[in-house]
Enzyme design. Structure first.
Site, PDB file in Angstrom:
ATOM      1  CG  PHE A  62      23.991 -18.760  -7.668  1.00 55.40           C
ATOM      2  CD1 PHE A  62      25.016 -18.538  -8.587  1.00 55.40           C
ATOM      3  CD2 PHE A  62      24.037 -19.905  -6.892  1.00 55.40           C
ATOM      4  CE1 PHE A  62      26.069 -19.435  -8.709  1.00 55.40           C
ATOM      5  CE2 PHE A  62      25.087 -20.809  -7.010  1.00 55.40           C
ATOM      6  CZ  PHE A  62      26.111 -20.567  -7.913  1.00 55.40           C
ATOM      7  CB  ALA A  64      19.877  -9.282  -6.567  1.00 55.75           C
ATOM      8  CD1 TRP A  65      20.546 -10.652  -0.794  1.00 55.08           C
ATOM      9  CD2 TRP A  65      18.949 -11.822   0.242  1.00 55.08           C
ATOM     10  NE1 TRP A  65      21.168 -11.616  -0.044  1.00 55.08           N
ATOM     11  CE2 TRP A  65      20.214 -12.341   0.609  1.00 55.08           C
ATOM     12  CE3 TRP A  65      17.812 -12.403   0.784  1.00 55.08           C
ATOM     13  CZ2 TRP A  65      20.346 -13.434   1.491  1.00 55.08           C
ATOM     14  CZ3 TRP A  65      17.955 -13.480   1.662  1.00 55.08           C
ATOM     15  CH2 TRP A  65      19.205 -13.982   1.997  1.00 55.08           C
ATOM     16  CG  ASN A  66      18.279  -4.227  -2.227  1.00 58.82           C
ATOM     17  OD1 ASN A  66      19.398  -4.499  -2.645  1.00 58.82           O
ATOM     18  ND2 ASN A  66      17.294  -3.832  -3.022  1.00 58.82           N
ATOM     19  CG  HIS A  73       4.127   7.054  10.569  1.00 60.01           C
ATOM     20  ND1 HIS A  73       2.761   7.225  10.561  1.00 60.01           N
ATOM     21  CD2 HIS A  73       4.395   6.188  11.593  1.00 60.01           C
ATOM     22  CE1 HIS A  73       2.228   6.514  11.543  1.00 60.01           C
ATOM     23  NE2 HIS A  73       3.203   5.874  12.185  1.00 60.01           N
ATOM     24  CG  HIS A  77       2.738   6.582   5.927  1.00 58.04           C
ATOM     25  ND1 HIS A  77       3.195   7.780   5.427  1.00 58.04           N
ATOM     26  CD2 HIS A  77       2.199   6.871   7.153  1.00 58.04           C
ATOM     27  CE1 HIS A  77       2.946   8.738   6.300  1.00 58.04           C
ATOM     28  NE2 HIS A  77       2.335   8.220   7.363  1.00 58.04           N
ATOM     29  CG  ASP A  79      -1.085   8.029   9.756  1.00 57.07           C
ATOM     30  OD1 ASP A  79       0.046   7.650   9.405  1.00 57.07           O
ATOM     31  OD2 ASP A  79      -1.434   9.231   9.732  1.00 57.07           O
ATOM     32  CG  HIS A  83       0.511   7.738  14.185  1.00 60.04           C
ATOM     33  ND1 HIS A  83       1.832   7.896  14.521  1.00 60.04           N
ATOM     34  CD2 HIS A  83       0.213   8.774  13.351  1.00 60.04           C
ATOM     35  CE1 HIS A  83       2.310   8.965  13.918  1.00 60.04           C
ATOM     36  NE2 HIS A  83       1.354   9.529  13.215  1.00 60.04           N
ATOM     37  CG  HIS A 212      -2.427  12.723  12.693  1.00 56.51           C
ATOM     38  ND1 HIS A 212      -2.249  13.674  11.715  1.00 56.51           N
ATOM     39  CD2 HIS A 212      -1.587  11.716  12.368  1.00 56.51           C
ATOM     40  CE1 HIS A 212      -1.339  13.259  10.852  1.00 56.51           C
ATOM     41  NE2 HIS A 212      -0.920  12.060  11.221  1.00 56.51           N
TER      42      HIS A 212
END
Ligand code: 23J
Ligand code: MN
Length: 263
Positions: A62, A64-66, A73, A77, A79, A83, A212
């Protein structure tokens, strides 16, 4: 109370559409462009995988899922300071420990789309930012600053997005003095529409990867692969950029949302 009234009107304006929610996020899937580092220097983030568990079938009648396999990253996304080696010692420098109050903030959108179209190695400098402030107003402490390059128009094709040749990747980004200037302003973080917060050629700068290196050294955040910055005003929008609460995570895919006044 004034602040309660303000929040009440914000709620009403969201419901009426006087404030719109702009999705500054790219699609996260197997075709999402991913960073490629020189193999002799480093290991890459793995390809994104989406696996079906069930879809109303023998594996789950019944529902649906993944399940997913992806690096922190990947795609649009966040940081976190941990990182980078320069930000490694901040107790509040991880996705699960950072101060969430900081990630909802006014956003300054610096339009570099014409310059980036002309020169994929375009670098935004402190001088450019000061000129932008003279025109649009000062960048304030605690605010986001994002570089509009319209690079999201290339995101359908990893080759176009990374734009690499024999001399390496070519994509726009900030100069060292730009990042130093923004750190002096006390911003919360810096965002780019390219694969990372730094320019494609930033590995050769001093210090290497200055966005960074210097932002995370100062407990500031980065945002990469942002989309739809062409739909934001230079000033006046609020950006919500919250990472998943990954246990001691160094970053995370986000659903980046901008609240923008209509019209
Ligand atoms: C690791 C090494 C270099 C870079 C990056 C990651 C990123 O851009 C990232 O996603 O933080 S430049
Ligand atoms: Mn990153």
């Amino acid at each position: 109370m004034a602040s309660a009234d303000t929040l009440k009107s914000l709620g009403e304006m969201l419901l009426s559409g006087d404030i719109t929610v702009v999705d500054c996020t790219g699609v996260l899937g197997p075709k999402t462009p991913l960073l490629k580092l020189p193999p002799e220097l480093a290991k890459d983030t793995p390809p994104i995988e989406i696996h079906r568990i069930s879809e109303y079938d023998d594996n789950g009648p019944f529902w649906a899922w993944n399940w997913l396999k992806l690096g922190e990253h990947s795609g649009t996304h966040f940081d976190a300071p941990h990182h980078w080696i320069t930000g490694k010692d901040y107790a509040d420098g991880y996705t699960d420990t950072l101060d969430l109050q900081r990630v909802v903030a006014p956003v300054n959108v610096i339009d570099c789309s014409a310059e980036a179209a002309e020169n994929p190695d375009f670098l935004l400098t402190a001088e450019h930012v000061k000129d932008w402030e003279a025109k649009h107003g000062e960048i304030g402490a605690g605010e986001w600053v994002v570089m509009r390059s319209d690079w999201d128009r290339r995101a359908h094709d990893e080759g176009e997005f990374l734009n690499a040749d024999a001399t390496g990747p070519h994509s726009p980004g900030p100069s060292v003095d730009c990042i130093e200037y923004l750190i002096g302003k006390g911003i919360v973080g810096w965002g780019s529409q390219c694969i990372g917060t730094d320019a494609g050629q930033a590995g050769g700068m001093e210090p290497p990867f200055p966005a960074h290196n210097l932002l995370h050294k100062n407990n500031m955040f980065g945002l990469a692969s942002l989309a739809n910055l062409d739909k934001l005003p230079a000033k006046g929008a609020i950006l919500i950029a919250a990472p998943l609460k990954i246990e001691h995570g160094t970053g995370s895919p986000i659903r980046a949302l901008a609240l923008v006044p209509r019209g």
